[in-house]
Motif scaffolding. Structure first.
Motif, short mmCIF file in Angstrom:
data_model
loop_
_atom_site.label_atom_id
_atom_site.label_comp_id
_atom_site.label_asym_id
_atom_site.label_seq_id
_atom_site.Cartn_x
_atom_site.Cartn_y
_atom_site.Cartn_z
N THR A 88 0.80 -1.23 0.00
CA THR A 88 0.00 0.00 0.00
C THR A 88 0.83 1.27 0.00
O THR A 88 0.38 2.31 -0.50
CB THR A 88 -0.93 0.01 1.23
N GLN A 89 2.04 1.23 0.55
CA GLN A 89 2.81 2.45 0.75
C GLN A 89 4.04 2.57 -0.15
O GLN A 89 4.79 3.55 -0.03
CB GLN A 89 3.29 2.52 2.22
N TYR A 90 4.24 1.62 -1.08
CA TYR A 90 5.48 1.70 -1.87
C TYR A 90 5.60 2.96 -2.72
O TYR A 90 6.71 3.49 -2.89
CB TYR A 90 5.66 0.43 -2.71
N PRO A 91 4.49 3.53 -3.26
CA PRO A 91 4.68 4.82 -3.98
C PRO A 91 5.17 5.93 -3.05
O PRO A 91 6.04 6.73 -3.43
CB PRO A 91 3.29 5.12 -4.53
N GLU A 147 -3.79 10.19 10.43
CA GLU A 147 -2.53 10.20 9.67
C GLU A 147 -1.47 9.29 10.27
O GLU A 147 -0.45 9.01 9.61
CB GLU A 147 -1.97 11.62 9.57
N THR A 148 -1.68 8.78 11.48
CA THR A 148 -0.66 7.97 12.15
C THR A 148 -0.31 6.69 11.37
O THR A 148 0.87 6.37 11.21
CB THR A 148 -1.09 7.63 13.58
N PRO A 149 -1.29 5.91 10.86
CA PRO A 149 -0.91 4.73 10.06
C PRO A 149 -0.07 5.09 8.83
O PRO A 149 0.80 4.31 8.42
CB PRO A 149 -2.27 4.14 9.64
N VAL A 150 -0.32 6.25 8.25
CA VAL A 150 0.47 6.68 7.09
C VAL A 150 1.92 6.94 7.52
O VAL A 150 2.87 6.52 6.85
CB VAL A 150 -0.14 7.95 6.46
N ILE A 151 2.09 7.63 8.64
CA ILE A 151 3.44 7.90 9.16
C ILE A 151 4.17 6.60 9.43
O ILE A 151 5.32 6.41 9.04
CB ILE A 151 3.36 8.76 10.44
N ALA A 312 2.07 11.31 1.05
CA ALA A 312 1.60 10.03 1.56
C ALA A 312 0.21 10.15 2.16
O ALA A 312 -0.65 9.27 1.97
CB ALA A 312 2.58 9.49 2.60
N SER A 313 -0.05 11.23 2.88
CA SER A 313 -1.36 11.42 3.50
C SER A 313 -2.43 11.73 2.45
O SER A 313 -3.59 11.31 2.58
CB SER A 313 -1.30 12.56 4.52
N ARG A 314 -2.05 12.46 1.44
CA ARG A 314 -3.01 12.76 0.36
C ARG A 314 -3.44 11.47 -0.34
O ARG A 314 -4.62 11.31 -0.69
CB ARG A 314 -2.38 13.73 -0.63
N ARG A 315 -2.49 10.56 -0.57
CA ARG A 315 -2.84 9.27 -1.19
C ARG A 315 -3.82 8.49 -0.34
O ARG A 315 -4.64 7.73 -0.86
CB ARG A 315 -1.59 8.41 -1.38
N ALA A 316 -3.74 8.67 0.98
CA ALA A 316 -4.62 7.95 1.89
C ALA A 316 -5.95 8.66 2.10
O ALA A 316 -6.78 8.20 2.89
CB ALA A 316 -3.92 7.74 3.23
N GLY A 317 -6.16 9.79 1.43
CA GLY A 317 -7.43 10.51 1.54
C GLY A 317 -7.59 11.30 2.82
O GLY A 317 -8.71 11.57 3.25
N ALA A 326 1.37 15.08 9.39
CA ALA A 326 2.21 13.95 8.99
C ALA A 326 3.57 14.42 8.50
O ALA A 326 4.61 13.86 8.87
CB ALA A 326 1.50 13.15 7.90
N GLY A 327 3.58 15.46 7.68
CA GLY A 327 4.85 15.97 7.17
C GLY A 327 5.75 16.49 8.27
O GLY A 327 6.95 16.18 8.32
N GLY A 328 5.19 17.27 9.20
CA GLY A 328 5.98 17.81 10.29
C GLY A 328 6.52 16.72 11.22
O GLY A 328 7.63 16.83 11.75
N THR A 329 5.76 15.64 11.39
CA THR A 329 6.17 14.57 12.30
C THR A 329 7.34 13.78 11.73
O THR A 329 8.18 13.26 12.50
CB THR A 329 4.98 13.63 12.56
#
Length: 415
Positions: A88-91, A147-151, A312-317, A326-329
């Motif tokens: 799910t996260q390779y891109p 956003e935590t799962p994305v991070i 990454a967060s945008r891809r996850a909606g 997410a970016g700042g973290t």
């Protein structure tokens, strides 16, 4: 006897000092990593009070610290979670690599370090600090955020990528050439694939073989197995750290939970020794000349990490505010950057000072960006939106009275 006495005194002073530093960092809400690095700088070669008797022990402790860091990280993930993250996260992982490794590689080439130094510095700027980020999210109560799962997915991709990157870097540092580097890469990929297969298909059997109701036996078996596999991996030029990471992945369930509880205090102790040892091996006089390039590199990679989290967060909606969070973290760098620099410093000594300065900057800035990126971005967006929606200028001239209207005015008014 005199040497043993000096060793005990120095070692006791170092460990006690680390404990005091850790408590102080906790009081002020800061990661202890930069303070450990500063302590190493203060007591290393060229520092205030160089330590000599405990240097060999500290070097061995630093190796154990790297092994335990990667083992505990592997215990956090199951093989199925890693496979899911890869799918799910390779891109996002690819974007993360391009955005954040490129500045380091470019800086290494511009500094005249050659391909090996450029690849090493690319790794330093690429990998975020899982330890610092996990602590920041816990302290800020964000573990339940969308956003935590994305991070975590981005961090998992980075950690798994190290299983390929570290053997390749090790081969380049050893000067084995293209054929040797390709062979090391194939061995690493084969090893990772084999361990993931065993963990997915036979993870329960492996965990059952290691499991024990006696905490002492569980500690000895897991620690002994990890050090043994790390040594074999080092012999195969796959990297001891990667071997430890794969052992952690192979263990799951109650065994992983029990090993995590038993090994966490050991990990914290030897990881602190590792950061101190890296500081000990860096001459403080070499840091001021590299502060400017380190600061410029930090500024660029703060922006690229924020861009990674946004994408990454945008891809996850996830909404705009979650994307900024997410970016700042993801900004903080720490243990992995130092691990990479520690591997490379023997071949390219100039990477030590700049990596130390770079990590010191971002391990302090990282918690700040995690807290303030979203509020600052939201205020800027609101200000820009308000500027775009400015009302039309109001004509404050007095309206003509009815008596002043000419027939032409009267006709327009009635329309």
């Amino acid at each position: 006897m005199h040497d043993t006495t000096a060793l005990l005194v120095e070692l006791g002073a170092v460990i006690l000092g680390l404990g005091i530093i850790g408590r102080f960092a906790g009081r002020i809400g800061l990661s202890p990593i930069p303070l450990y690095l500063l302590a190493g700088l203060a007591f290393g070669e060229g520092g205030l009070l160089p330590l000599g008797a405990s240097e060999e022990f500290t070097a061995i402790g630093a190796e154990i610290g790297v092994i335990l860091l990667l083992l505990l990280l592997g215990l956090e993930y199951s093989a199925s979670e890693l496979v899911t993250s890869l799918k799910t996260q390779y891109p996002s992982g690819a974007v993360d690599f391009v955005l954040n490794a490129t500045p380091g590689a470019a800086a290494g080439l511009m500094l005249g370090w050659g391909p090996v130094g450029a690849v090493a510095l690319a790794g330093v700027t690429w990998i975020s600090s899982s330890g610092v980020i996990a602590k920041v999210m816990t302290d800020m109560g964000r573990l339940g955020n969308r956003e935590t799962p994305v991070i975590l997915g981005v961090l998992v991709i980075e950690d798994l990528a190290m299983a390929v990157y570290l053997p390749l870097l090790t081969a380049m540092l050893a000067g084995v050439g293209l054929a040797g580097g390709s062979m090391a890469l194939l061995i690493a990929l084969g090893t990772v694939g084999f361990v993931l297969y065993l963990a997915l298909r036979h993870g329960r059997l492996i965990s059952r073989a290691v499991s024990s109701d006696n905490p002492e036996m569980l500690l000895l078996v897991v620690l002994g197995l990890t050090v043994l596999v790390a040594g074999v991996a080092q012999q195969l030029q796959v990297s001891a750290a990667v071997g430890a990471f794969l052992v952690g992945i192979a263990l799951s369930g109650e065994v992983a939970e029990g090993a995590r509880k038993l090994l966490t205090p050991l990990r914290d102790l030897f990881a602190a020794v590792f950061f101190v040892f890296f500081g000990l091996s860096t001459d403080p006089a070499e840091i001021p000349p590299v502060l400017l390039p380190a600061a410029l590199l930090a500024i660029v990679t703060v922006l690229t990490k924020i861009g990674t989290g946004w994408y990454a967060s945008r891809r996850a909606g996830i909404g705009t505010r979650g994307r900024w969070r997410a970016g700042g973290t993801l900004v903080a760098r720490g243990e992995f950057s130092i691990v990479i620099a520690g591997l490379a410093v023997a071949t390219e000594p100039r990477i030590g000072p700049i990596a130390t300065a770079y990590v010191l900057i971002l391990v302090i800035v990282g918690p700040l960006t995690a807290r303030w990126t979203e509020p600052v971005a939201s205020k800027l967006q609101a200000a820009l939106a308000g500027r775009r929606k400015k009302p039309a200028p109001v004509d404050d001239r007095p309206m003509p009275s009815h008596d002043d209207l000419t027939p032409e005015h009267a006709g327009r008014d009635s329309d």
